[in-house]
Design an enzyme around this catalytic site. Structure first.
Site, PDB file in Angstrom:
ATOM      1  N   SER B 179       0.866  -1.189   0.000  1.00 36.61           N
ATOM      2  CA  SER B 179       0.000   0.000   0.000  1.00 36.61           C
ATOM      3  C   SER B 179       0.896   1.232   0.000  1.00 36.61           C
ATOM      4  CB  SER B 179      -0.892   0.025   1.246  1.00 36.61           C
ATOM      5  OG  SER B 179      -0.143   0.420   2.385  1.00 36.61           O
ATOM      6  N   TYR B 181       0.978   3.392   2.219  1.00 37.69           N
ATOM      7  CA  TYR B 181       1.549   3.448   3.567  1.00 37.69           C
ATOM      8  C   TYR B 181       2.761   2.529   3.693  1.00 37.69           C
ATOM      9  CZ  TYR B 181       2.231   1.238   8.096  1.00 37.69           C
ATOM     10  OH  TYR B 181       2.806   0.652   9.186  1.00 37.69           O
ATOM     11  N   HIS B 182       2.599   1.276   3.281  1.00 40.85           N
ATOM     12  CA  HIS B 182       3.716   0.338   3.394  1.00 40.85           C
ATOM     13  C   HIS B 182       4.914   0.830   2.581  1.00 40.85           C
ATOM     14  CE1 HIS B 182       0.361  -2.430   4.598  1.00 40.85           C
ATOM     15  NE2 HIS B 182       1.262  -2.800   5.488  1.00 40.85           N
TER      16      HIS B 182
END
Lengths: 384, 384
Positions: B179, B181-182
């Site tokens: 994602s 975020y990741h």
């Protein structure tokens, strides 16, 4: 085919835009012109006097009858980016539009943060704009060989098949970038790979070596079409800088022992590689990586080649090993693969004495424009 | 020893701050409180009523006599960060201060860009502040097991030794985050690794699995010290959400086939792992990676365990396989190493029926606070 060249006012971008235009592609240039602003900030000028972008494209039209659309603005501004894309409707986007100097990114915290935010956000914006309205468009993104660092094993083209504890997988090649700028390119690569995997976008990451040379068939057509050539300690790259130093009688500035080995290529090969990538697009969902260089040299070897070619021209060339302002291995294994572009038809221009002569002659022609105060490195990687 | 917990008002950060304070560390909390703001934006509340941070730290002092210094501000503001560091003078910095939700980062372009800029710039600021004035300070940074993705080979702790074409090197483990975020965590890892290599900083990257549970010895001491517990579709994580769903009679929301296997750990182990990292710091110049989880489960297996424990408590628990809003492999190999923290002395709390009972009982106690409209996922990874 319509190709938008982001960063088309820059060293590689301008040469690429003209090359593609000359070969019948419908070309647009999108550029924020911030590179010219940074020249002003640093108080440096390219060796070559480059005309304003509007004059350049007008001259190109007068000479060839070919129009290059121009979009002046910043891709970190999503609204501007979207408008430009909808106006031009590209089939391929060539993305040179990033802060591209390692020393610039290492000046201080502000320049590091600016480099990463500028580069990463610009590319994220592109990915979202493509996802929203141009999912079939092919993104050709300039990465850098510097993403790999200097591992003790052969460097593959973006991926490596690993056998481990009796199992096997092909995974992204491990990255060990060497500056805040190179890190920004690694971040980009991860983001683009993700966008291909989850949104089915198509992208080619061109991990390019150090480019040398200034003239292409097109930039050499007229003085107003001349390409930029940087020699300063921030934006100048190894071989270009060495030739200019040789031309003006400044010792060649080899950082440290000079055993740093890197991939290099002629700017005439850069533009051809871009065309090959465009003409053979990645598949939908594919994140493809090409290592874009033609030969490997150590920095010290390059200096000796410039010295020899300079001496043959009657220049007195000295080589000066400076304290390395960077933190990098100065002697290391380096063997990178570069077959994918050759397989697509690249016919390299190899570095030779004659080429050095040409670049050296060019440097001699404009030597009166050199500001010697800008040659030595002023940015250090060291803590204090 | 003085430990600054950045993000010390959050789920893991608050429990960590109290745990360290209770064990004699001098603790400071630095937090922008933006997570509470995001709750307001999304219209969600933690299952548990969490007191304002000033009340929480005051209550801690009243109960234990121990002071926790508080710095309210944002580490993307470098001036604020520098001032706080100079006031507190930490020996170790525990950095939880990032946007940590994958769905939040996938809402749209704005949230993706915000997540990456916020997380990357905050950490870059920390690295520069440490380089300038606290080069011996130990950075303990929360990464995520999600950085690795789901390779078909065993996942090592941050590095892998690769044999290739007759040569060998130990390189950063290839990353395949899932994602925006990741991806931000992967960018962080590259940046921190670089800072250790070139500036000699010391850092530990804790690639943490999915945390479950709410009570630690400290947060359970008083209602005013209670920890947050998220169940909503954006910030809720698998096991916590399942227990809350079971408590209120909502079907457990398993995304897709439920074969997604991940590492998990009890929040009581999170806080202990942080202490182990602090008490055994990385060397100067070392970028160390620990995989911080204790057990691996598939999401489907977890749902069945909650169902079983819920049934034993008299709850009627159904499992609902939703269309997966994410794009991820739903059946895959997953075998990650996690010996480094065990070697330092971690004694895991394993997931068991009694633990489920405890978490389930906790969820039942606060079930009247659940807003059922917030449970289902509203963010999708898919292009349209």
């Amino acid at each position: 085919m319509k190709v938008l060249v982001i960063g088309g006012d820059g060293y590689c971008g301008w040469a690429t835009a003209l090359y593609l235009s000359n070969r019948g592609y419908e070309v647009g240039i999108l550029d924020s012109l911030v590179r010219r602003h940074w020249d002003n900030e640093l108080g440096v000028e390219t060796l070559t006097p480059i005309a304003p972008i509007h004059q350049r494209t007008q001259r190109w039209k007068d000479l060839t009858g070919k129009t290059i659309d121009l979009f002046v603005g910043d891709i970190t501004n999503y609204e501007f980016l979207q408008k430009a894309l909808h106006k031009f409707e590209p089939n391929a986007i060539v993305h040179f539009g990033e802060q591209r100097s390692a020393p610039f990114s290492m000046i201080d915290r502000e320049h590091a943060v600016m480099t990463q935010v500028n580069n990463v956000v610009g590319t994220l914006n592109l990915l979202y704009a493509m996802k929203e309205d141009f999912p079939e468009c092919h993104l050709v993104k300039l990465g850098t060989m510097g993403e790999y660092g200097t591992p003790n094993i052969d460097i593959e083209e973006g991926y490596i098949t690993i056998e481990h504890n009796g199992r096997k997988d092909t995974l992204p090649y491990p990255k060990q970038p060497g500056s805040m700028y190179h890190l920004s390119k690694v971040h980009d690569s991860h983001n683009i790979h993700f966008a291909c995997r989850i949104w089915g976008l198509r992208a080619t990451d061109l991990n390019q070596g150090v480019v040398y040379g200034v003239l292409t068939e097109e930039t050499g057509m007229d003085e107003l079409l001349i390409n930029r050539l940087d020699y300063d300690g921030v934006f100048g790259t190894a071989l270009n800088r060495f030739c200019i130093q040789a031309a003006i009688g400044h010792p060649l500035t080899v950082y440290g022992k000079g055993g740093q080995t890197r991939g290099f290529l002629d700017i005439r090969d850069t533009v051809r590689c871009i065309e090959l990538a465009i003409a053979n697009p990645a598949e939908s969902g594919e994140f493809r990586v090409f290592n874009q260089f033609t030969e490997q040299f150590s920095v010290g070897d390059l200096a000796m080649m410039v010295k020899k070619a300079g001496n043959a021209m009657g220049l007195n060339v000295e080589v000066n090993n400076l304290d390395n302002p960077r933190i990098e291995k100065e002697e290391h294994y380096f063997n990178a693969k570069n077959t994918k572009l050759l397989d697509l038809g690249l016919q390299p221009h190899y570095l030779s004495d004659s080429l050095l002569d040409s670049l050296l002659n060019f440097a001699v022609k404009y030597q009166n424009r050199v500001d010697k105060n800008q040659i030595l490195p002023k940015v250090t990687w060291h803590r204090k």
